[in-house]
Design an enzyme around this catalytic site. Sequence first.
Site, mmCIF file in Angstrom:
data_model
loop_
_atom_site.group_PDB
_atom_site.id
_atom_site.type_symbol
_atom_site.label_atom_id
_atom_site.label_comp_id
_atom_site.label_asym_id
_atom_site.label_seq_id
_atom_site.Cartn_x
_atom_site.Cartn_y
_atom_site.Cartn_z
ATOM 1 C CB SER A 39 2.657 7.421 -5.743
ATOM 2 O OG SER A 39 1.409 7.023 -5.200
ATOM 3 C CG ASP A 321 1.862 -0.944 -6.518
ATOM 4 O OD1 ASP A 321 0.733 -0.392 -6.500
ATOM 5 O OD2 ASP A 321 2.920 -0.285 -6.444
ATOM 6 C CG HIS A 324 0.610 2.912 -7.219
ATOM 7 N ND1 HIS A 324 1.302 2.318 -6.186
ATOM 8 C CD2 HIS A 324 0.609 4.243 -6.965
ATOM 9 C CE1 HIS A 324 1.724 3.257 -5.350
ATOM 10 N NE2 HIS A 324 1.306 4.435 -5.797
#
Length: 357
Positions: A39, A321, A324
């Site tokens: 991600s 977040d 990340h």
Amino acid sequence: MEKTSINLLCVIILYAIAVSLSGCYAAQSKKLLFVFGDSLFDPGNNQYLNNSGKVASTSWPYGMDMNNKSTGRFSDGLIVPDYIAQFANLSVDPPYLQPGADLTNGANFASAGGGVLDVNNGVLNLKQQLAYFKNVANLISKKVGEQEATKILSSSVYLFSFGGNDYFRFDSNYPNATQSERVAYMRLVVANLTNGFKEIYNMGGRKFAIQSVGPLGCLPVIKAVHPDTNGSCVKNFLTHANLNNKALSNQLSKMAKELSGFKYSIMDYFFNLLYRINYPTKYGFKEGKIACCGSGLYNGLNCGGGSYKLCSNPSEYLFFDGGHTSQKANRQIAELIWSGVPNVTGPYNVKQLFELS
């Protein structure tokens, strides 16, 4: 007559120089970027998976600093591979799964949740990403011919961010694992990752760039689900990341000695992210431990879902977040990967890899 001959000779020489420079430019333009990972590097592949439900990163506030365009990136804006492409004067690699994307000028295969080990989790793990890369290599070969495709693959750079999800799974499922069990699992992950490098090498790839595994135990999401640590980093996750990075560095050094033409760059993401977590103001952030977007402890959970808090200025936060980094942090990390000094990024940085013939 003699003057005409001299002028003609000058024209021929200038034309030859122009052709030569054109050839050099063409050779440079064939150095592409191919991206693999999780991600941290996913530009939005997961939204195109058939078995995927609504992907959080395709909705606001993700993309809030990209004219409120949520592209599937887990960030308020751009991610590290976007900046690397910009620094290399390349177009940003499209998600491999994006319908209609031109994949012959570079592609990004990264998938949120993706890991090195091939588990059945509905996303693109390393094995599937490599299979898709082979498809792209075939497309390039059909477009320019096998000989030219081989040159392109050998001059291009292969950028990786892998391992975090493998250790998240293991340390969450086996919190009481022994040190020997952790080491055995780490060796399995590193062996599979380096075998992936060898697959690309056997196809002609020579230049590999790796962002090492970060300080997983210090991420807001990990601390949020381990409140018993009272704000301290969760040791098991840190231990595994450290073991991985040391073993991977050793394996890459070994491969460089054994494989002709194999060049690599590894950026010490673990300590460079940890420095920013512990000393945010030194790097231009006001907050290094609490995420800009989320709920619960450290805003570590559920950004964009249910009831969550959102900061007014993501550039003041290291983390967008719980897992990340923000666009501002992503640019800093990309700069380290691109042009970091040897004790940060080595033995080559990515700028140097692109410059290699």
